[in-house]
Write an enzyme that holds these catalytic residues in place. Structure first.
Site, PDB file in Angstrom:
ATOM      1  N   ILE A  51       0.835  -1.199   0.000  1.00 25.13           N
ATOM      2  CA  ILE A  51       0.000   0.000   0.000  1.00 25.13           C
ATOM      3  C   ILE A  51       0.872   1.253   0.000  1.00 25.13           C
ATOM      4  O   ILE A  51       0.568   2.240  -0.679  1.00 25.13           O
ATOM      5  CB  ILE A  51      -0.951   0.008   1.222  1.00 25.13           C
ATOM      6  CG1 ILE A  51      -1.913  -1.178   1.134  1.00 25.13           C
ATOM      7  CG2 ILE A  51      -1.724   1.318   1.302  1.00 25.13           C
ATOM      8  CD1 ILE A  51      -2.721  -1.403   2.396  1.00 25.13           C
ATOM      9  N   CYS A  52       1.949   1.218   0.753  1.00 23.78           N
ATOM     10  CA  CYS A  52       2.804   2.402   0.940  1.00 23.78           C
ATOM     11  C   CYS A  52       3.249   3.061  -0.364  1.00 23.78           C
ATOM     12  O   CYS A  52       3.123   4.283  -0.488  1.00 23.78           O
ATOM     13  CB  CYS A  52       4.013   2.052   1.799  1.00 23.78           C
ATOM     14  SG  CYS A  52       3.571   1.439   3.443  1.00 23.78           S
TER      15      CYS A  52
END
Length: 180
Positions: A51-52
């Protein structure tokens, strides 16, 4: 966790600012490195995750809009500057990031902000908007499994910079609320 009205804690951290050369890739930054500017500090749990990079790349694409509003974006995680360097070098969406990635390896800044996950010991997905006087004006935190929306961060920055009352879903250029 620090909240609206608190002052951004002092910090002195190594940051990854590029990938051209190990001699120019790193820079020492402090809470005083951008005088007179708004700061948008956003933290993520770990480099080399899933996600980052979607969030980091989205902030990168919008960096010009933040700059146009006299705001400096600062990314933050507890990974080292060398891990940030490797991730930026190896991930196509992160190679040309226009903002520094702060390396809080001792977790002192993250702890002072109050954003370390109690179970994992990594940063929560926290976002702070800090005014030029160092006062926190906005805080949001997401669960580790849900990414944030940089467009919403920009909208909130716009609202804060009006110094006026902004209704729900207000966007820059729309009328603010006036009290008769």
């Amino acid at each position: 966790m620090l909240t609206v009205g608190d002052h951004l804690p002092e910090f002195a951290l190594q940051a990854t600012v590029g990938i051209d050369s190990p001699n120019t890739a790193f820079k020492d930054l402090t809470d005083k490195s951008y005088p007179g500017k708004w700061l948008v500090v956003f933290a993520w749990p770990k480099d080399f995750t899933f996600i980052c990079p979607t969030e980091i790349a989205a902030f990168g694409r919008m960096n010009g809009e933040f700059s146009d509003r006299d705001a400096q974006v600062l990314g933050l995680s507890t990974d080292s500057e060398f891990v940030h360097f490797a991730w930026r070098r190896d991930h196509a969406d992160l190679r040309d990031l226009p903002f520094p990635m702060l390396a809080d390896v001792k977790r002192e800044f993250s702890a002072a902000l109050g954003i370390l996950d109690k179970n994992e010991g990594v940063c929560l997905r926290a976002t702070f908007i800090v005014d030029p006087e160092g006062v926190i004006r906005h805080v949001s935190v997401n669960d580790l499994s849900v990414g944030r929306n940089p467009e919403e961060t920009l909208r909130i920055l716009d609202g804060l910079q009006t110094d006026e009352l902004c209704p729900c879903n207000w966007t820059k250029g729309e009328e603010t609320i006036t009290i008769p």
